[in-house]
Design an enzyme around this catalytic site. Structure first.
Site, short mmCIF file in Angstrom:
data_model
loop_
_atom_site.label_atom_id
_atom_site.label_comp_id
_atom_site.label_asym_id
_atom_site.label_seq_id
_atom_site.Cartn_x
_atom_site.Cartn_y
_atom_site.Cartn_z
N CYS A 275 0.84 -1.20 0.00
CA CYS A 275 0.00 0.00 0.00
C CYS A 275 0.88 1.25 0.00
CB CYS A 275 -0.97 -0.04 1.18
SG CYS A 275 -2.45 0.92 0.86
N HIS B 108 -3.71 -5.00 0.63
CA HIS B 108 -3.14 -5.56 1.86
C HIS B 108 -3.21 -7.09 1.86
CE1 HIS B 108 -2.47 -1.82 4.09
NE2 HIS B 108 -3.53 -1.37 3.45
N GLU C 106 -1.62 -9.14 3.55
CA GLU C 106 -1.45 -9.73 4.89
C GLU C 106 -2.80 -10.09 5.52
OE1 GLU C 106 -1.02 -6.59 4.06
OE2 GLU C 106 -1.39 -5.19 5.72
#
Ligand code: GLN
Length: 544
Positions: free
Chosen positions: A382, A516, A518
Site C-alpha cells: 500500500c 493488503h 497480509e
C-alpha cells in the site's frame, strides 16, 4: 440449529479474549462443525477506522469493505471463515441505527431507552445474517464492570434467556495470578469477576482461567464452588509457545468437551488437529532463520501491524524458517543517511507496510533506494508501493519532484487522489475534504495480472481479489515514463485505471502492491506473496 457461545472477560484486559475465541472456533471446526465469530465493541466510535493504530492496534478490513477490530483478523486466521461487515458492531453503530430510526418516527412516540431499544438493536445484530452455521461465537469487548459495556452484557443476558440453555452458553475468561511473596496462585480475582457478572444476571457456564503455571486441583474446586460452575468446567489456559498451539492446548484441557457436553452433543467425534500440529511443529522447529526489516511509523505498538507480523510468520512456515522482525522507525533515516546503511545492512528483506501521512515518508523512500540499489528483496504494501513508485520516478525516471498529493500540492503527483472508480460494476465517488470515516477505497477488488510477470508466476493465475484500504492511487499518467525506466505494472484494476501491482524485473525480488495481502494469509495457507518474499529472503541470506 445454531447455538450461541458468548465470551466475556474479567479481572484485567489483554488476556487474549480474541485469540481465545478464535482458537475455540478452530477447535469446534476441527470437530466438523461450521462456525462464525463476531465481536461486540463497547466503544463509541462507529468503527475503528478513525482510531489511531497507536492506541487501538490495526484496523482489520473485511472483503465486503468494513473497517473492523483486529480480533476479526484472529478469527479469520484461525478458522479461514471470511469475516464480514455483519461480524463487528460498536456502541457507536448501535446508537446510530437507533437514533436514525427514532428520527424516522419508527418508535411511534415511545420514549427511546437503553432497555429495550438499545438492547434490542444489539440482540438483532447478534442474530442477524447468521447463515447455516452450527455455532456463533460472540465476543464482548472490554471487561465485566466497564460502564460502557453494560448494555452489551444486558443484551447477551436477555439473549441467553430467550434462546434457552440448550442454545446459549457463557464462557468467562479470567486471570489466576501467581503472587510471588505468598508463593501461590490466587483465585479471588476470578471469584470477584464472576460475582460482578452474576450481579448483572449472567451465570457463566465455563471459566477459562489464564495462568502462567498449572492450577492445582484444589484451586479449581474452590473456583467451581464459589463461582457456581462444575469443577470440570474450570479450564486452565496456560501460556503456550506459539499462538497456533492454543487450539491444541484447549483440547488437552477438555474445553471443547465441556462445551459440547453443555449442548448435549456428546457423541461428536474427536477433533482432527493434524493441521494445527503441523503448523506448531514448523513454527517451533524451523530449519533456518531470516531477518526482515519492517520500516514503518507505528513501530512502538506491534498490534498496529498484527496481520503483517502473522503473515510474515506464515511466509516462514511455508519455507521452514523462523522470520525475525526488526521494526525500524523510518524517520531516523531522515536525520542521517548513514543510519540507513547502519540499520539495513545485512537484513535479508525490507518491507515498507501501509501508512498514512507525510511523517517518515522520506525515510521510507530512502529504505526503498537502499533495497533497490543493493538488490535486497523489497516488499512494499500500500503506502510501501506508493513510496516505491515515487522512488523510481525520482531516481530512475528523473522526475525529481515526484511526490504524493497526500503530502500537499505538488507539480508531479505521481501518487494522487482518485475521485471516481468502479467497484463490482458500480461507480464509487469520493470527495476531496469529505468525511474521514469510511471514505477510502475499502474491501475486496479484482485485479488482472500481466501474463509472464513475476506476480502472475507467484499467484499462479491471472485474476486475483485482494483487500484495500487507502485514499490515494498511483497516477497512470506517469505509467509510460515509469515503464521506460524499467518498472513493470504487473497488476491493474480490470478497467486498467488503477495500478495494483508494480515490480522491477531487474532485481532479485522487488514488488509493490496497492492492497493488503497480509489480511488474507493463514498459518495453514500462507499468502503466496509472503511465501515468495520469504523464499527470496532465504536466498538473500545465503549471499550475505
Ligand atoms: N496513505 C496512503 C493512502 O491513503 C496509503 C494507505 C495505506 O497504506 N493503507 O493511499
Amino acid at each position: 440449529m445454531t447455538r450461541f457461545i458468548f465470551i466475556t472477560g474479567g479481572v484485567v484486559s489483554s488476556l487474549g479474549k480474541g485469540l481465545a475465541s478464535a482458537a475455540l472456533g478452530a477447535l469446534l471446526q476441527a470437530r466438523g462443525y461450521k462456525v462464525r465469530l463476531r465481536k461486540l465493541d463497547p466503544y463509541i466510535n462507529v468503527d475503528p477506522g478513525t482510531m489511531s493504530p497507536y492506541q487501538h492496534g490495526e484496523v482489520y478490513v473485511t472483503d465486503d469493505g468494513a473497517e473492523t477490530d483486529l480480533d476479526l483478523g484472529h478469527y479469520e486466521r484461525f478458522t479461514g471463515v471470511p469475516a464480514t461487515r455483519a461480524d463487528n458492531v460498536t456502541t457507536g453503530r448501535i446508537y446510530q441505527t437507533v437514533i436514525a430510526r427514532e428520527r424516522r418516527g419508527d418508535y411511534l412516540g415511545a420514549t427511546v431507552q437503553v432497555i429495550p431499544h438499545i438492547t434490542d438493536a444489539i440482540k438483532a445484530f447478534i442474530r442477524s445474517d447468521v447463515g447455516e452455521v452450527d455455532f456463533v461465537l460472540v465476543e464482548v469487548g472490554g471487561t465485566v464492570g466497564d460502564i460502557e459495556g453494560l448494555p452489551f452484557f444486558e443484551a447477551i443476558r436477555q439473549a441467553g434467556i430467550e434462546m434457552g440453555r440448550d442454545r446459549a452458553l457463557f464462557v468467562h475468561l479470567t486471570l489466576v495470578p501467581f503472587i510471588a511473596a505468598a508463593g501461590e496462585l490466587k483465585t479471588k480475582p476470578t471469584q470477584h469477576s464472576v460475582k460482578e457478572l452474576r450481579s448483572i444476571g449472567i451465570q457463566p457456564d465455563i471459566l477459562l482461567c489464564r495462568s502462567d503455571r498449572p492450577i492445582p486441583e484444589s484451586d479449581r474446586r474452590k473456583m467451581a464452588l464459589f463461582c457456581n460452575v462444575r469443577p470440570e468446567a474450570v479450564i486452565q489456559a496456560l501460556d503456550v509457545r506459539t499462538i497456533y498451539e492454543v487450539p491444541i492446548a484447549y483440547h488437552r484441557e477438555g474445553f471443547d468437551d465441556q462445551i459440547l457436553r453443555h449442548f448435549g452433543l456428546t457423541d461428536a467425534p474427536p477433533p482432527d488437529l493434524a493441521r494445527w500440529q503441523e503448523v506448531v511443529e514448523r513454527v517451533l522447529s524451523p530449519e533456518g532463520e531470516v531477518t526482515i526489516a519492517v520500516v514503518g511509523k507505528y513501530t512502538v505498538l506491534k498490534d498496529a501491524y498484527k496481520s503483517l507480523a502473522e503473515a510474515l510468520t506464515h511466509g516462514g512456515i511455508a519455507n521452514n524458517v523462523r522470520v525475525n522482525l526488526e521494526w525500524v522507525d523510518s524517520s531516523i533515516f531522515e536525520t542521517d543517511e548513514r543510519l540507513t546503511v547502519q540499520h539495513l545492512d545485512g537484513v535479508h528483506g525490507i518491507l515498507v507496510p501501509g501508512g498514512f501521512g507525510e511523517r517518515g515518508a522520506e525515510g521510507k523512500i530512502r529504505a526503498v533506494t537502499f533495497a533497490r540499489e543493493r538488490k535486497v528483496p523489497y516488499f512494499g504494501i500500500c503506502f510501501g508501493m506508493q513510496m516505491a513508485v515515487i522512488e523510481a520516478a525520482r531516481n530512475l525516471a528523473g522526475i525529481n519532484s515526484a511526490s504524493s498529493t497526500e503530502f500537499g500540492a505538488t507539480d508531479e503527483p505521481v501518487v494522487g487522489l482518485m475521485t471516481e472508480w468502479m467497484h463490482d460494476n458500480q461507480i464509487q465517488v469520493r470527495r476531496q475534504g469529505g468525511d474521514l470515516g469510511g471514505t477510502m477505497r475499502l474491501g475486496g477488488y479484482v485485479a488482472a495480472l500481466k501474463p509472464g510477470s513475476r506476480a502472475a508466476e507467484i499467484y499462479g493465475r491471472l485474476s486475483i481479489r485482494e483487500r484495500h484500504r487507502h485514499r490515494f492511487e498511483v497516477n497512470t499518467a506517469y505509467r509510460e515514463r515509469l515503464e521506460q525506466a524499467g518498472m513493470v505494472f504487473s497488476g491493474m484494476s480490470p478497467d486498467g485505471l488503477l495500478p495494483e501491482i508494480i515490480e522491477l524485473p531487474d532485481h532479485p525480488w522487488f514488488i509493490g502492491v496497492q492492497y493488503h495481502p497480509e489480511l488474507c494469509s493463514k498459518p495453514f495457507e500462507p499468502h503466496p506473496l509472503f511465501a515468495s518474499f520469504i523464499e527470496a529472503a532465504v536466498r538473500q541470506s545465503r549471499l550475505v
